[in-house]
Design an enzyme around this catalytic site. Structure first.
Site, PDB file in Angstrom:
ATOM      1  N   ARG A 167      21.739   2.286  52.113  1.00  0.00           N
ATOM      2  CA  ARG A 167      22.144   0.953  52.576  1.00  0.00           C
ATOM      3  C   ARG A 167      22.666   1.001  54.018  1.00  0.00           C
ATOM      4  O   ARG A 167      23.632   0.316  54.365  1.00  0.00           O
ATOM      5  CB  ARG A 167      23.225   0.355  51.667  1.00  0.00           C
ATOM      6  N   SER A 241      24.283  -6.872  44.727  1.00  0.00           N
ATOM      7  CA  SER A 241      25.416  -5.956  44.529  1.00  0.00           C
ATOM      8  C   SER A 241      26.470  -6.256  45.589  1.00  0.00           C
ATOM      9  O   SER A 241      26.157  -6.247  46.784  1.00  0.00           O
ATOM     10  CB  SER A 241      24.974  -4.506  44.690  1.00  0.00           C
ATOM     11  N   GLU A 337      29.170  -4.285  50.157  1.00  0.00           N
ATOM     12  CA  GLU A 337      27.826  -4.152  50.738  1.00  0.00           C
ATOM     13  C   GLU A 337      27.529  -5.296  51.716  1.00  0.00           C
ATOM     14  O   GLU A 337      27.021  -5.060  52.795  1.00  0.00           O
ATOM     15  CB  GLU A 337      26.788  -4.089  49.608  1.00  0.00           C
TER      16      GLU A 337
HETATM   17  N1  EPU Z   1      26.396  -0.275  34.553  1.00  0.00           N
HETATM   18  C1  EPU Z   1      27.343  -0.614  33.633  1.00  0.00           C
HETATM   19  N2  EPU Z   1      27.852  -1.880  33.650  1.00  0.00           N
HETATM   20  C2  EPU Z   1      27.461  -2.800  34.584  1.00  0.00           C
HETATM   21  C3  EPU Z   1      26.498  -2.444  35.539  1.00  0.00           C
HETATM   22  C4  EPU Z   1      25.969  -1.177  35.521  1.00  0.00           C
HETATM   23  O1  EPU Z   1      27.719   0.187  32.780  1.00  0.00           O
HETATM   24  O2  EPU Z   1      27.980  -3.922  34.520  1.00  0.00           O
HETATM   25  C5  EPU Z   1      25.782   1.061  34.513  1.00  0.00           C
HETATM   26  C6  EPU Z   1      24.340   0.946  34.004  1.00  0.00           C
HETATM   27  O3  EPU Z   1      24.259   0.996  32.630  1.00  0.00           O
HETATM   28  C7  EPU Z   1      23.675   2.155  34.644  1.00  0.00           C
HETATM   29  C8  EPU Z   1      24.442   2.319  35.961  1.00  0.00           C
HETATM   30  O4  EPU Z   1      25.674   1.612  35.815  1.00  0.00           O
HETATM   31  O5  EPU Z   1      23.874   3.311  33.869  1.00  0.00           O
HETATM   32  C9  EPU Z   1      23.666   1.792  37.143  1.00  0.00           C
HETATM   33  O6  EPU Z   1      23.352   0.421  36.956  1.00  0.00           O
HETATM   34  P1  EPU Z   1      21.977  -0.243  37.485  1.00  0.00           P
HETATM   35  O7  EPU Z   1      20.820   0.577  37.085  1.00  0.00           O
HETATM   36  O8  EPU Z   1      22.006  -1.672  37.103  1.00  0.00           O
HETATM   37  O9  EPU Z   1      22.023  -0.093  39.048  1.00  0.00           O
HETATM   38  P2  EPU Z   1      23.242  -0.204  40.097  1.00  0.00           P
HETATM   39  O10 EPU Z   1      23.573   1.172  40.561  1.00  0.00           O
HETATM   40  O11 EPU Z   1      24.333  -1.021  39.559  1.00  0.00           O
HETATM   41  C10 EPU Z   1      21.651  -0.266  42.189  1.00  0.00           C
HETATM   42  C11 EPU Z   1      21.486  -1.096  43.417  1.00  0.00           C
HETATM   43  C12 EPU Z   1      20.754  -2.397  43.095  1.00  0.00           C
HETATM   44  C13 EPU Z   1      19.398  -2.038  42.510  1.00  0.00           C
HETATM   45  C14 EPU Z   1      19.614  -1.173  41.262  1.00  0.00           C
HETATM   46  C15 EPU Z   1      18.324  -0.677  40.672  1.00  0.00           C
HETATM   47  C16 EPU Z   1      23.377  -0.603  44.899  1.00  0.00           C
HETATM   48  C17 EPU Z   1      24.676  -1.080  45.442  1.00  0.00           C
HETATM   49  N3  EPU Z   1      22.800  -1.407  44.000  1.00  0.00           N
HETATM   50  O12 EPU Z   1      22.506  -0.977  41.306  1.00  0.00           O
HETATM   51  O13 EPU Z   1      20.547  -3.082  44.300  1.00  0.00           O
HETATM   52  O14 EPU Z   1      18.666  -3.209  42.157  1.00  0.00           O
HETATM   53  O15 EPU Z   1      20.381   0.009  41.621  1.00  0.00           O
HETATM   54  O16 EPU Z   1      17.766   0.307  41.468  1.00  0.00           O
HETATM   55  O17 EPU Z   1      22.888   0.447  45.291  1.00  0.00           O
HETATM   56  C18 EPU Z   1      21.637  -4.668  45.738  1.00  0.00           C
HETATM   57  O18 EPU Z   1      21.799  -3.733  46.524  1.00  0.00           O
HETATM   58  O19 EPU Z   1      21.973  -5.840  46.019  1.00  0.00           O
HETATM   59  C19 EPU Z   1      21.033  -4.387  44.452  1.00  0.00           C
HETATM   60  C20 EPU Z   1      20.944  -5.303  43.479  1.00  0.00           C
END
Ligand code: EPU
Length: 341
Positions: A167, A241, A337
């Site tokens: 990012r 995010s 972010e």
């Molecule tokens: N999780 C939870 N509870 C929640 C949310 C997430 O337990 O409320 C756990 C999930 O179960 C999973 C882990 O956290 O094990 C990661 O969650 P997720 O796969 O949803 O991805 P993220 O790390 O929360 C990132 C990016 C997203 C992108 C997704 C998918 C960042 C800040 N965010 O989210 O990007 O869509 O991976 O690749 O890196 C954005 O940047 O605006 C964005 C949406």
């Protein structure tokens, strides 16, 4: 001068949080040829100046005291095509997801994992947008810019010159306020290997009974996953995010994982460890939490939402509460972010 300056222009429809603020001056840039006149205008010189894409990665906490320029440059063109790989250029004002759909319809693979990300093409390299194991830097050839300190002269940055990180890019640092992204060039392929390794994608393809997916299938899976947990900004204001996933050193990570063995984590550069901020916020009991009209999304704790009529300050206060709670419970700092203005 063929651009029109408007005073006290509402920005509510121009930011995906739907925060009701005004810009002191506002204009739309539809032609690159208008740039030199814009750069010599009084409003530009008075400053400050905000170049606006889709408004999906910022939070306004008050009226903007200067000039807001909505970048609306349009156009997509193929610069080279050897039958396998294409070099395609999209202007900064193109809507990201529409451009992704266009490339897939042409049979060019590469951007399918980045389907349905809000915002414009021009904003994509600034924060190196990423999802489901792919970042824009993995498909980007170069970035066409206008040098604002040199009358808008064209400068082309090769991928390596953009110094992409998680990012992050040169456009958030040395080039900020100096280089305006006017177009982005991508290298896409008719025979690209698909990236389906990210857990959710494979599960979604399995659920749909697709064993040998096409790029379009992967795009459809990504769209289904995103729609199941990320709110549509047209319905519920948000900026994706709200926090980056924190990256901490190995020692601190080991100590934290001893206390919270189920905390999702991923290897990062230099032996460091990236933690799932959504999990930290969720397990701290904040998923679905509300302070007035500002809330933590009930399906993805990393997303803050405007339930209707929230001010930017209310969203910021909620963000502060989330940061304080996570720091107290885990000793981890969360970094926003979006740009907070
Ligand atoms: N999780 C939870 N509870 C929640 C949310 C997430 O337990 O409320 C756990 C999930 O179960 C999973 C882990 O956290 O094990 C990661 O969650 P997720 O796969 O949803 O991805 P993220 O790390 O929360 C990132 C990016 C997203 C992108 C997704 C998918 C960042 C800040 N965010 O989210 O990007 O869509 O991976 O690749 O890196 C954005 O940047 O605006 C964005 C949406």
């Amino acid at each position: 001068m063929s651009f029109t300056l408007i005073s006290e222009h509402p920005l509510t429809a121009l930011n995906t949080f739907g925060i009701a603020v005004n810009a002191r001056h506002f204009t739309t840039l539809t032609e690159r040829a208008d740039l030199p006149a814009l750069l010599t205008s009084e409003a530009y010189h008075q400053g400050p100046v905000l170049w606006l894409g889709g408004g999906s990665n910022l939070l306004f906490t008050r009226d903007y005291p200067g000039l807001v320029v909505k970048v609306a440059l349009r156009g997509v063109q193929v610069l080279a095509d050897d039958g396998d790989t294409v070099l395609v250029e999209a202007a900064a004002g193109e809507t990201w997801h529409d451009f992704v759909c266009h490339t897939l319809a042409e049979g060019w693979a590469g951007l399918e994992n980045l389907s349905l990300i809000p915002g414009t093409v021009g904003a994509a390299p600034i924060q190196n947008i990423g999802a489901y194991g792919v970042e824009v830097k993995d498909r980007l050839d170069s970035v066409v810019c206008a040098d604002l300190s040199d009358g808008g002269a064209e400068v082309i940055l090769a991928n390596a010159d953009c110094r992409f990180g998680y990012r992050d890019s040169v456009f958030k640092h040395e080039a900020a306020g100096r280089l305006l992204v006017t177009a982005v060039r991508f290298r896409l392929s008719r025979h690209a290997a698909l990236k389906t390794g990210y857990g959710d994608i494979q599960r979604e393809l399995d659920a749909q009974g697709i064993a040998t997916p096409t790029a379009q299938d992967v795009a459809r899976a990504v769209i289904a996953i995103r729609q199941s947990k990320l709110p549509d900004p047209a319905v519920l204001g948000n900026a994706g995010s709200f926090f980056k996933n924190p990256v901490i050193d190995a020692e601190a990570a080991a100590a934290l994982l001893a206390r919270f063995p189920t905390l999702p984590h991923y290897p990062a550069a230099d032996g460091r460890v990236k933690l799932a901020a959504g999990w930290l916020i969720d397990q701290a009991g904040l998923k679905g939490y509300r302070q007035g009209a500002a809330g933590v999304h009930e399906k993805q704790a990393l997303v803050l939402v405007n339930h209707g009529g929230a001010s930017g300050s209310e969203i910021r206060a909620l963000a502060q509460h989330v940061q304080d709670t996570v720091r107290a419970r885990y000793g981890v700092e969360l970094e926003p972010e979006p740009i907070v203005l």
